[in-house]
Design a protein around this motif. Structure first.
Motif, short mmCIF file in Angstrom:
data_model
loop_
_atom_site.label_atom_id
_atom_site.label_comp_id
_atom_site.label_asym_id
_atom_site.label_seq_id
_atom_site.Cartn_x
_atom_site.Cartn_y
_atom_site.Cartn_z
N ALA A 1 0.86 -1.20 0.00
CA ALA A 1 0.00 0.00 0.00
C ALA A 1 0.89 1.24 0.00
O ALA A 1 1.99 1.22 0.56
CB ALA A 1 -0.90 0.03 1.22
N TRP B 1 -14.37 5.65 -1.51
CA TRP B 1 -12.95 5.52 -1.17
C TRP B 1 -12.65 6.16 0.19
O TRP B 1 -11.56 5.98 0.72
CB TRP B 1 -12.08 6.23 -2.20
CG TRP B 1 -11.96 5.58 -3.53
CD1 TRP B 1 -12.93 4.90 -4.20
CD2 TRP B 1 -10.81 5.58 -4.38
NE1 TRP B 1 -12.46 4.48 -5.42
CE2 TRP B 1 -11.17 4.88 -5.55
CE3 TRP B 1 -9.53 6.10 -4.27
CZ2 TRP B 1 -10.27 4.70 -6.60
CZ3 TRP B 1 -8.64 5.92 -5.31
CH2 TRP B 1 -9.01 5.22 -6.47
N GLU C 1 -9.16 -2.64 -3.98
CA GLU C 1 -7.97 -3.49 -4.06
C GLU C 1 -7.47 -3.54 -5.51
O GLU C 1 -8.25 -3.75 -6.43
CB GLU C 1 -8.30 -4.90 -3.57
CG GLU C 1 -7.07 -5.76 -3.43
CD GLU C 1 -7.42 -7.13 -2.88
OE1 GLU C 1 -7.19 -7.36 -1.69
OE2 GLU C 1 -7.95 -7.95 -3.66
N TYR D 1 -3.06 -1.41 -2.44
CA TYR D 1 -3.97 -0.25 -2.34
C TYR D 1 -3.17 1.04 -2.51
O TYR D 1 -2.03 1.14 -2.06
CB TYR D 1 -4.64 -0.20 -0.97
CG TYR D 1 -5.36 -1.47 -0.60
CD1 TYR D 1 -6.71 -1.65 -0.90
CD2 TYR D 1 -4.67 -2.51 0.04
CE1 TYR D 1 -7.35 -2.84 -0.59
CE2 TYR D 1 -5.30 -3.69 0.36
CZ TYR D 1 -6.64 -3.85 0.04
OH TYR D 1 -7.27 -5.02 0.35
N THR E 1 -3.49 4.68 -1.03
CA THR E 1 -4.25 5.36 0.02
C THR E 1 -3.67 6.75 0.26
O THR E 1 -2.54 7.04 -0.14
CB THR E 1 -4.24 4.58 1.36
OG1 THR E 1 -3.01 4.84 2.04
CG2 THR E 1 -4.42 3.09 1.16
#
Ligand code: NAP
Length: 314
Positions: free
Chosen positions: A4, A22, A32, A41, A43
Motif C-alpha cells: 500500500a 474511497w 484493491e 492499495y 491510500t
C-alpha cells in the motif's frame, strides 16, 4: 507481499477527485488493485500538503501510524510506501520503522524516484542537444533524501552545480559525499542554472519567474510541484518536466494521474512486493539499492519513454 502507498491531498479541493466509497474517515483508500497478480492499495491521508508541514509533527505522525496500522491489521498489507511529504515528516521513514505496533516493511520510494529524476535530467539535456559538461545544474532540497542521491549521481557529470537547502549546517554530510565542482547555499540561487532539479518539502510552488534563467529546464520532482503552471504560462521559454513519473504498462487508477503513467515511488513499492523483498528502505538512499530498482524497472517494463509536463507529453 501485499503493498500500500500512503500519500496525502496536495490541496483541499483534490478530495473531490475521489469517489465517496474511497473515503474511510481520515483515510482515502482505493479498491484493491491487482498488479501482475500482486494485490495492494493506493491510500492517502485527508491532510493537505500545507497541513502536513504546518500541523504539529506529532499529530501528523499519528495520522500516518494510524493509516499504517489500519492497512496492516484490516487489509493485510505487509509493505507500505511513504508518498509525498509523509517521508519528510517521519525522518525519511525512520520514525515509522521504530514504531513497534507496525510490524511490516517501510519503503519511502525515493530510490527509484531519484533514479528516474537523474534519467529525466540527462534525457532532457539530450533532447535539447546540450552536454552536461558545459551546463550549470542547481538542485533545490539537495541534502534531502532524493536531493542527496541525485547530487551524488549528477554533480560529477556537470560543469558546476549549485546545491540549495535551508540550513547551512545540514550541508556538511553532503559536502563530504559529493564529488565534482559544486557550491552549497541557503539562497534560492537558481538564476545562474541551465537546469534545475527540485526535490523539496516546501508545501507550495517555490520558483518564480525571477528565479529562472532564459531557456532554463526545470525537472520538478516535488509534490506539490515547485514550479506552477501559471509561471510556465508566463515563461514559455522555460521547459518544466515532471521529475518522478514513469511510463507504467498496467492500468491502475491513480486520481489525477494520466493513464499509462505512475509515480516512480509507487512503482518502487510495487516492484518490491513483486520481488518479495522483505526489507526496509528508509532514510539516506543506498545507491546499490537505487541501481537495483533500475534493474527491476527494466524487468517489469516501467520505463521513462516520454518526458511530460503536468502529465502532458512535451
Ligand atoms: N514524483 C515522485 O514520484 C515523488 C516521489 C517521492 C517524493 N516526491 C517529492 O519529492 C520531494 C522531496 O522528497 P524527499 O523525500 O526527498 O523529502 P525530504 O527528505 O524531506 O527532503 C526535502 C528537502 O527540501 C528542503 N527544503 C524544504 N523547503 C525548502 C526551501 N524552501 N528551500 C530549499 N530547501 C527546502 C528540506 O530542507 P530542511 O531539511 O532544512 O527542512 C529537505 O532537506 C517532496 O516534495 C516529495 O513529495 C516525489
Amino acid at each position: 507481499m501485499k503493498f500500500a502507498t500512503i500519500g496525502h491531498l496536495l490541496a483541499e479541493k483534490n478530495v473531490e477527485q475521489f469517489p465517496e466509497s474511497w473515503i474511510h474517515g481520515n483515510l482515502i483508500v482505493s479498491p484493491e488493485l491487482n498488479v501482475h497478480g500482486i494485490k495492494g492499495y493506493i491510500t492517502g491521508l485527508t491532510l493537505t500538503a500545507r497541513q502536513m508541514m504546518e500541523l504539529p509533527r506529532e499529530t501528523v505522525r499519528k495520522h500516518i501510524l494510524d493509516a499504517a496500522l489500519f492497512l496492516q491489521n484490516e487489509l493485510g498489507v505487509e509493505v507500505i510506501q511513504l508518498g509525498a511529504l509523509t517521508t519528510s515528516v517521519t525522518d525519511g521513514g525512520v520514525w515509522v520503522v521504530k514504531q513497534k505496533e507496525y510490524r511490516g516493511y517501510v519503503n519511502h520510494g525515493d530510490s527509484y524516484t531519484a533514479a528516474v529524476t537523474c534519467q529525466a535530467t540527462l534525457k532532457a539535456l539530450k533532447l535539447f542537444q546540450k552536454n552536461p559538461y558545459d551546463q550549470v545544474l542547481a538542485i533545490i532540497g539537495a541534502y534531502g533524501v532524493i536531493g542527496e542521491a541525485v547530487s551524488k549521481i549528477l554533480v560529477p557529470q556537470f560543469q558546476h552545480s549549485i546545491l540549495i537547502g535551508r540550513r547551512q549546517e545540514k550541508f556538511k554530510k553532503l559536502e563530504e559525499n559529493v564529488k565534482g565542482d559544486f557550491e552549497t547555499t541557503v539562497e534560492l540561487k537558481t538564476k545562474e542554472a541551465d537546469i534545475i532539479v527540485t526535490a523539496t518539502s516546501h508545501p507550495t510552488a517555490l520558483l518564480r519567474s525571477e528565479h529562472l534563467k532564459k531557456n532554463a529546464i526545470v525537472v520538478d520532482v516535488s509534490q506539490p510541484p515547485n514550479l506552477s503552471s501559471v509561471i510556465c504560462k508566463q515563461r514559455p521559454d522555460v521547459c518544466r518536466i515532471d521529475g518522478g513519473l514513469v511510463d507504467f504498462p498496467i492500468k491502475i487508477i491513480i486520481p489525477g494521474m494520466p493513464v499509462g503513467k505512475n509515480f516512480a515511488c509507487i512503482s518502487e513499492v510495487i516492484m518490491q512486493a513483486l520481488e518479495n523483498e522483505r526489507e526496509n528502505h528508509v532514510g539516506s538512499i543506498d545507491l546499490n539499492h537505487l541501481r537495483k530498482t533500475e534493474k527491476w524497472a527494466k524487468k517489469y517494463g516501467y520505463t521513462l519513454n516520454e518526458l511530460t509536463n503536468f502529465g502532458k507529453a512535451l
